[in-house]
Scaffold this active site. Structure first.
Site, PDB file in Angstrom:
ATOM      1  N   ASP A   1      32.939  36.830  45.309  1.00 54.41           N
ATOM      2  CA  ASP A   1      33.289  35.597  45.996  1.00 54.41           C
ATOM      3  C   ASP A   1      34.199  34.750  45.099  1.00 54.41           C
ATOM      4  O   ASP A   1      33.907  34.556  43.908  1.00 54.41           O
ATOM      5  CB  ASP A   1      31.992  34.840  46.330  1.00 54.41           C
TER       6      ASP A   1
ATOM      7  N   GLU B   1      37.734  38.569  46.247  1.00 53.83           N
ATOM      8  CA  GLU B   1      38.271  37.547  47.136  1.00 53.83           C
ATOM      9  C   GLU B   1      39.241  36.760  46.261  1.00 53.83           C
ATOM     10  O   GLU B   1      38.809  35.956  45.421  1.00 53.83           O
ATOM     11  CB  GLU B   1      37.163  36.648  47.683  1.00 53.83           C
TER      12      GLU B   1
END
Length: 669
Positions: A331, A367
Site C-alpha cells: 500500500d 501501489e
C-alpha cells in the site's frame, strides 16, 4: 505474582519463546526505561510489572524464566513527555510489542488509549506469547505472464457463501473451504491478493459513528494476524494458505508499512508512538510535535530509519515464513522509498526487500504513489516487481464512457504501457485493473454517475469524485430491463478490455458476477451486506462470460507475451501488432487524430498465435475486415453482445458498445 528476570540478549527483537522461558528485546533510542507487564487470562488485570534489566545501545532486554506460550503481556515506556521534541512517553499507557506474533483478542478502541491521565492497561490490546511453526514449502510460483490476480477481502468473500460453516464464514479458515476454492478455480484466476490481514485498530471517528474499519488499512501489529480474520492465529493462516496453494493458487497479502493506526498527535498511543516516536515516525522539521502525513492517515513511518526497516523486514518475513504466502502488494509504496528530501528508488527498505533471501523470489506489487510531493512514481520501482497501473484504469473507463480523443492512449494501454515500463520491466509487470477495493465496484461503475457514500457518516465528502463512471440513463437502482441490459453489456466490454490487454489483469472481488455497493465508492467502513458478496444475487451469465474470457486468454499466447509491441515489419510474418480504425489500418499519425473516434482494433501476432481485439464504444455498429493470410481464417471466439460471451453469427460486424475477440486458425479447422 512476581517473577525473576535476568539481562537476557538484545536479539531477536520482541518476546520470543526459547528453551526455559522467553527473551524480551525492545528497541528505543529515547526511552529511559522499559517495563514488561504480564496479565491474567482475561487481559484485564495486570499481574506483575518488571523493568527490563539489560541494555545494548537502543535495545532494552531481559530473560523471563518459565514464561510459556499463551502468556499475555504488554510494555510500558518511561521517559520525558515533551511533544515539542516529538516525545510522548507515558508509563500509564500499555504498549503493544511491535514484534508481537499474536494478539489475545480483536483490538478495540477505548478512551484510555488516547491522551489522558487514565491507565490504559485493562483496555489496551495485549500480545500473546507464541512460537509459530514455519509453513510448508508449497508455493505454486506461477509465471508472471500466466498470472491473473483476484483482489479480495477475506471476510467479505465468504461471509455469505453457502456451504461454508457459519463458524468459519468471514475467516481464513472459510477461505480454505471447498466451496470457496471451487469458485476461484472454476473462474480461472491464479493469484489471490488479500486486503490487509495484520491486526488493526478502528479509527476514533468511526467508533464515534458506530462504524468499524472494514478494510484494515490501520495496522498496529504488523507481525500478528488480525483475530477478526484469523481467530486461530498463525496456524489458521498457514493451513489456509497451504490449502490454496495445494489447489494451485498463489496468495499475496496487502501490507501497510507506510503508516500506523496511531494516527496524528491526537490519536491513540498503542505501540510505536509510546516506545520511540522520533525513530518510528517522520516528524515535521518545523514542529516535531506534528507528523508528516503523506499517507493521508495522520502519520507516516520513517521508512529510511533502521528501526522501521527492521520492523518492516521482520513483518514481511513473518508472513513469508509462518504464513507461507507467495508475495505482497504494498500500500502506498512510494512512502517506503521516501527520504526527507524526496523519493529514492534505492532507499534502504526498498533495497532490503529486493535482496532479502526470504523475499526476493516472491511476487512483489507496488501501489506506486502517495500524497506527498513527487509522490506519483509509476514505473520507478525495481524491475522484477509489478506495479498497479491506474493509467490503464482511467483510460479504459474514459474510452467506454465515450470520452473523445482516447484511442491513442488506449492503444498504449492495450499494448502494455510501454511509455511507463519499456526498458525497465516486461509488460506483465503492469498490473492492469478497471476496479479495485478502493472505488466503485464494476456493476456500480456503469450504474452511478456520482458517489453515494452517505452510509460512511461523512456527508458524502469521502471517496473520490474522479471515478469516470456513467449510469446508462438512470442513477442507481432501476427495473428498466433495457437499462439493466446496457449495464451488463458495458461490464462485459470493460472486462474484455482488461483481460485481453498486455499486462497482468486484476479482477476485484465480485466483478465476475455483478456485486454492487449501492454506489458507495469508499466502503472502508461497511462491514455488512454493502461489502459482503451476496452469492444468491450472483449473475451466472456474467460469471460464465468471465470464465470463458479467462480460458481464452490462457490459451492464446499472443495476448500474454512478455515483449513490448513495435508494429515493425517482420518480413514474411505479420507485424507483432496491427492497428486499425472504423475504415482503414492506422499506419500514419493522421490516422490517430480525430476526437470522435470510438473504435479501435488490434491484431496481435506471436509466432503461430494470432488474435484480434476489437473495441467499439460508439452507438452504431462497425463493419470491420481483418487482415487475411493465405491458408488462414478468422474465428469469432468471444463477443460481449452475448450475455455469456458466446460468439454471434454475424461476420465482420462489431455491434455498438461491444468488444469482440477473433482467433486466427488454419482453414478447415
Amino acid at each position: 505474582m512476581s517473577f525473576e528476570i535476568t539481562p537476557g540478549a538484545p536479539e531477536p527483537l520482541g518476546l520470543r519463546l526459547v528453551a526455559g522461558g522467553a527473551n524480551v528485546a525492545v528497541y528505543s533510542e529515547t526511552a529511559e526505561q522499559i517495563d514488561l507487564c504480564l496479565f491474567d487470562a482475561t487481559g484485564a488485570r495486570e499481574l506483575s510489572r518488571v523493568k527490563l534489566p539489560g541494555r545494548a545501545g537502543p535495545v532494552f532486554h531481559g530473560f523471563v524464566p518459565g514464561l510459556k506460550a499463551g502468556a499475555l503481556y504488554g510494555l510500558r515506556a518511561h521517559g520525558p513527555c515533551a511533544p515539542e521534541r516529538g516525545l510522548y512517553f507515558d508509563p500509564r499507557k500499555l504498549l503493544l510489542d511491535p514484534f508481537a506474533l499474536e494478539l489475545n483478542q480483536t483490538p478495540r478502541s477505548h478512551p484510555s488509549l488516547f491522551p489522558s491521565p487514565d491507565d490504559s492497561g485493562p483496555h489496551a490490546p495485549k500480545a500473546k506469547a507464541c512460537a509459530p511453526e514455519p509453513a510448508p514449502a508449497r508455493r505454486a510460483r506461477i509465471p508472471w505472464r500466466d498470472t491473473v490476480i483476484y483482489e479480495m477481502h477475506v471476510r467479505g468473500f465468504t461471509k455469505r457463501l453457502g456451504g461454508v460453516p457459519e463458524s468459519l464464514r468471514g475467516t481464513f479458515a472459510g477461505l480454505a473451504q471447498p466451496e470457496a476454492i471451487a469458485h476461484l478455480k472454476r473462474l480461472g484466476v491464479t493469484t489471490l491478493e488479500l486486503l490487509p490481514c495484520a491486526a488493526w485498530l478502528d479509527e476514533r471517528h468511526l467508533v464515534d459513528l458506530g462504524l468499524p474499519n472494514y478494510w484494515g488499512y490501520s495496522p498496529i501489529a504488523l507481525l500478528a494476524p488480525d483475530p477478526r480474520l484469523a481467530p486461530g492465529g498463525w496456524t489458521e493462516v498457514r493451513e489456509t494458505v497451504a490449502a490454496l496453494q495445494t489447489a494451485g493458487l498463489e496468495v499475496l497479502i496487502d501490507v501497510v508499512l507506510n503508516h500506523s493506526g496511531e494516527g496524528d498527535g491526537h490519536g491513540p498511543m498503542v505501540s510505536l508512538r509510546g516506545l520511540d516516536n522520533p525513530a518510528y515516525y517522520r516528524l515535521s522539521p518545523e514542529n516535531p510535535a506534528g507528523y508528516i502525513n503523506d499517507a493521508g492517515c495522520g502519520n507516516i513511518l520513517q521508512a529510511d530509519h533502521p528501526a522501521v526497516v527492521r520492523l518492516a523486514m521482520d513483518a514481511l518475513r513473518a508472513w513469508a515464513i509462518y504464513g507461507g504466502v507467495d508475495g505482497f502488494r504494498f500500500d502506498l509504496m512510494t512512502t517506503l522509498g521516501r527520504r526527507a528530501d524526496g523519493f529514492d528508488p534505492h532507499a534502504p527498505l526498498l533495497t532490503a526487500i529486493a535482496q532479502d533471501p526470504a523475499l526476493r523470489e516472491l511476487k512483489i506489487i507496488s501501489e506506486p504513489w502517495d500524497l506527498g510531493p513527487g509522490g506519483y512514481q509509476l514505473g520507478a520501482f525495481p524491475a522484477p516487481w509489478g506495479e498497479w497501473n491506474d493509467k490503464f484504469r482511467d483510460t479504459v473507463r474514459k474510452f467506454w464512457r465515450g470520452d473523445s480523443s482516447m484511442i491513442g492512449e488506449l492503444a498504449t494501454r492495450l499494448a502494455g504501457s510501454a511509455d511507463l515500463f519499456a526498458g525497465k520491466k516486461p509488460p506483465s509487470r503492469s498490473v492492469n485493473f478497471v476496479t479495485a477495493h478502493d472505488g466503485f465496484t464494476l456493476a456500480d461503475l456503469v450504474s452511478y454517475a456520482r458517489k453515494h457514500n452517505e452510509a460512511n457518516g461523512e456527508q458524502n465528502r469521502d471517496g473520490t469524485d474522479a471515478s469516470f463512471s456513467w449510469n446508462n440513463g438512470v442513477e442507481g437502482a432501476t427495473k428498466d430491463e433495457a437499462i439493466l441490459a446496457a449495464r451488463r453489456r458495458d461490464q462485459r466490454a470493460l472486462l474484455a478490455t482488461l483481460i485481453f490487454s498486455r499486462g497482468t489483469p486484476m479482477l476485484s472481488m465480485g466483478a465476475e458476477f455483478g456485486h454492487s455497493q449501492n454506489g458507495n465508492n469508499n466502503a472502508y467502513a461497511q462491514d455488512n451486506e454493502v461489502s459482503w458478496l451476496d452469492w444468491d444475487k450472483a449473475d451466472p451469465r456474467l460469471l460464465a462470460f468471465v470464465t470463458r474470457a479467462l480460458a481464452l486468454r490462457r490459451t492464446t499466447p499472443a495476448f500474454t507475451d512478455e515483449t513490448f509491441l513495435t508494429g515493425a515489419d517482420q518480413g514474411d510474418s505479420p507485424p507483432d501488432v496491427e492497428w486499425f480504425g472504423e475504415r482503414d489500418p492506422m499506419r500514419a499519425p493522421d490516422h490517430w487524430r480525430g476526437g470522435e473516434r470510438l473504435f479501435l482494433g488490434a491484431v496481435f501476432t506471436l509466432g503461430e498465435s494470432r488474435a484480434a481485439l476489437l473495441l467499439n464504444a460508439g452507438r452504431a455498429p462497425v463493419a470491420c475486415a481483418l487482415p487475411p493470410r493465405a491458408g488462414k481464417s478468422w474465428r469469432r471466439a468471444l463477443d460481449t453482445q452475448s450475455e455469456d460471451g458466446a460468439p454471434r453469427a454475424e461476420r465482420g460486424v462489431i455491434a455498438a458498445r461491444s468488444a469482440v475477440v477473433f482467433i486466427e486458425e488454419n482453414q478447415g479447422e
